[in-house]
Design a protein around this motif. Structure first.
Motif, short mmCIF file in Angstrom:
data_model
loop_
_atom_site.label_atom_id
_atom_site.label_comp_id
_atom_site.label_asym_id
_atom_site.label_seq_id
_atom_site.Cartn_x
_atom_site.Cartn_y
_atom_site.Cartn_z
N ASP A 144 0.83 -1.21 0.00
CA ASP A 144 0.00 0.00 0.00
C ASP A 144 0.87 1.26 0.00
O ASP A 144 0.55 2.24 -0.67
CB ASP A 144 -0.94 0.02 1.21
CG ASP A 144 -2.12 -0.92 1.04
OD1 ASP A 144 -2.38 -1.30 -0.11
OD2 ASP A 144 -2.75 -1.26 2.04
N ARG B 15 -10.55 3.79 -0.34
CA ARG B 15 -9.62 2.72 -0.71
C ARG B 15 -9.22 1.89 0.51
O ARG B 15 -9.07 0.66 0.42
CB ARG B 15 -8.39 3.33 -1.38
CG ARG B 15 -7.44 2.28 -1.99
CD ARG B 15 -6.49 2.91 -2.98
NE ARG B 15 -5.52 3.79 -2.34
CZ ARG B 15 -5.46 5.10 -2.54
NH1 ARG B 15 -6.34 5.70 -3.32
NH2 ARG B 15 -4.52 5.83 -1.95
N GLN B 16 -9.07 2.53 1.65
CA GLN B 16 -8.67 1.81 2.87
C GLN B 16 -9.77 0.86 3.33
O GLN B 16 -9.49 -0.27 3.74
CB GLN B 16 -8.31 2.81 3.96
CG GLN B 16 -7.02 3.58 3.66
CD GLN B 16 -6.76 4.69 4.66
OE1 GLN B 16 -7.62 5.04 5.46
NE2 GLN B 16 -5.55 5.25 4.62
N THR C 178 -10.13 -2.01 0.65
CA THR C 178 -9.05 -3.00 0.74
C THR C 178 -9.34 -4.04 1.81
O THR C 178 -9.11 -5.24 1.61
CB THR C 178 -7.71 -2.30 1.03
OG1 THR C 178 -7.41 -1.41 -0.05
CG2 THR C 178 -6.58 -3.32 1.16
N ARG C 179 -9.89 -3.61 2.94
CA ARG C 179 -10.15 -4.54 4.04
C ARG C 179 -11.35 -5.44 3.76
O ARG C 179 -11.33 -6.63 4.06
CB ARG C 179 -10.32 -3.76 5.34
CG ARG C 179 -9.04 -3.02 5.69
CD ARG C 179 -8.97 -2.52 7.10
NE ARG C 179 -7.62 -1.98 7.34
CZ ARG C 179 -7.11 -1.75 8.52
NH1 ARG C 179 -7.82 -2.02 9.61
NH2 ARG C 179 -5.89 -1.26 8.66
N LYS D 19 -12.43 -6.23 0.75
CA LYS D 19 -12.01 -7.11 -0.34
C LYS D 19 -11.10 -8.23 0.18
O LYS D 19 -11.24 -9.39 -0.23
CB LYS D 19 -11.28 -6.29 -1.41
CG LYS D 19 -10.79 -7.10 -2.60
CD LYS D 19 -10.07 -6.20 -3.61
CE LYS D 19 -9.59 -7.00 -4.80
NZ LYS D 19 -8.84 -6.16 -5.77
N ALA D 20 -10.18 -7.89 1.07
CA ALA D 20 -9.27 -8.90 1.61
C ALA D 20 -10.05 -10.00 2.33
O ALA D 20 -9.72 -11.19 2.21
CB ALA D 20 -8.28 -8.24 2.57
N SER E 11 -12.47 -3.08 -10.38
CA SER E 11 -11.82 -3.24 -9.09
C SER E 11 -12.36 -4.43 -8.31
O SER E 11 -11.72 -4.90 -7.36
CB SER E 11 -12.00 -1.96 -8.25
OG SER E 11 -13.34 -1.82 -7.81
N THR F 116 -17.95 1.11 -1.74
CA THR F 116 -17.10 0.68 -0.63
C THR F 116 -17.93 0.38 0.61
O THR F 116 -17.74 -0.66 1.27
CB THR F 116 -16.07 1.78 -0.31
OG1 THR F 116 -15.14 1.86 -1.39
CG2 THR F 116 -15.31 1.48 0.96
#
Length: 379
Positions: A48, A99-100, A103-104, A106-107, A152, A279
């Motif tokens: 990141d 985005r933050q 990312t979590r 999605k992870a 994305s 998101t």
């Protein structure tokens, strides 16, 4: 380099000489060191930070691209240069915050794909976009943004997208603003045609499936799936009207509301932050998934939802702090986002409706669309 090329493509082919010079400068900056920092360092545990450095350098270079200004266009609706810079700063900050969280979420959703110990690794998630949020005159730019958003999510194979213009029952009693937004929207077929072209245009520089026809056939407007977690991204006005008529959400519907009348005569159109909406929707979907998986576990097994909420809470709080300073996110807020009660979920979505980025004549919005797409393609 792909990040930088994506950034510079936004400037347009007439500025190719700037792109060529910028690529050379980028190479010097990251392999030899410059004002942007020391030479390129790759840390496999901190990708990141590497992306952030690439994004920062790319933005600095992109700022030197001359701004396009339509002929005979005044800046009355665009506001002062200070206002424009403030809007651009807000877009960048919200993009980073989104985005933050993304990312979590999605992870988590990608991390459970290969877990065979618990049922629920393949729970379908349908993101349903209300096209009344998008005015027909600004369809092209908004569909380009959604092209980046769809791409994305390609790694989350259980996530599908549905673009629709829902009919309203009892239109004679519907709010005027809702009726006008529907009238000003494009039909689903038109929106999908534009979306397909936008994805194809971006495919050369993005990691998406090579088979575009398969992507559209299987994951975009492929129909609602049985047992899917549904995330409607719709207007606050539509949800309020549903609440007034005591219409309940379906058991697996977790809406994200967007505030504001899309088109106001003489005052321009809204620019919406669809990245933030997606998101937040994925954050809700990931928590519902974790809850469903936890329900399948034994009494002594470690639960996934408490750990996921802990990872999401601080980032969601930061994101809403950028979008809605009057909203405070707590653990109870997260619980209510996925509450069993339709009334709780509906009222919370209304109270946490996302505000528009700005309102302007659509020609003036181009540079701000560029900023949003810049943040998405650099992510």
């Amino acid at each position: 380099v792909d990040n930088l090329v994506n950034v510079l493509r936004i400037a347009g082919p007439e500025y190719k000489h700037i792109m060529d010079n910028a690529l050379s400068e980028f190479a010097d900056a990251f392999f030899c060191g410059s004002a942007y920092g020391s030479g390129l360092e790759i840390d496999a545990d901190d990708t990141d930070s590497l992306k952030d450095r690439v994004f920062e350098c790319a933005r600095e270079i992109q700022k030197r691209v001359p701004e396009r200004k339509p002929e005979n266009e005044t800046n009355d609706m665009g506001g002062s240069s200070n206002q424009r810079r403030e809007i651009e700063k807000n877009i960048r900050n919200a993009g980073t915050g989104s985005r933050q969280v993304f990312t979590r979420a999605k992870a988590y959703l990608e991390g459970i794909k290969d877990d065979t110990t618990v049922k629920g690794k393949d729970i379908p998630i349908d993101i349903v976009i209300d096209l009344a949020l998008i005015p027909r005159e600004d369809l092209e730019e908004n569909m380009e943004t959604w092209a980046f958003l769809v791409m994305s999510c390609c790694g989350m194979e259980n996530v599908n997208f549905i673009f629709e213009l829902p009919e309203i029952q009892g239109a004679d009693t519907a709010p005027e603003a809702l009726i006008e937004d529907i009238a000003n929207a494009a039909a689903a077929a038109e929106a999908l045609s534009v979306l397909k072209e936008k994805i194809k245009a971006a495919a050369e520089l993005s990691r998406i499936p090579d088979d575009m026809d398969k992507l559209f056939k299987e994951r975009i407007n492929a129909g609602r799936r049985e047992g899917a977690i549904e995330i409607p991204i719709t207007s606050k006005a539509r949800l309020e009207w549903a609440g007034e008529r005591d219409v309940e959400l379906e058991p697996d519907q977790y809406p994200v509301a967007m505030d504001g009348r899309t088109v106001v005569q003489g005052k321009g159109v809204l620019l919406r932050d669809f990245g933030a909406a997606l998101t937040i929707g994925l954050a809700k979907a990931s928590m519902v998934t974790a809850k469903k998986r936890d329900d399948e576990k034994g009494e002594g097994d470690e639960k996934e939802l408490p750990r996921l909420k802990k990872r999401l809470l601080g980032k969601l709080r930061k994101l809403y702090g950028l979008l809605r300073k009057d909203v405070t996110i707590t653990e109870r807020t997260l619980d209510n986002m996925i509450h069993a009660s339709s009334t709780v979920r509906l009222n919370l979505a209304i109270s946490m409706a996302l505000p528009p980025v700005t309102r302007m004549y659509f020609k003036e919005l181009r540079i701000f669309h560029d900023n949003i797409q810049l943040a998405l393609c650099a992510a």
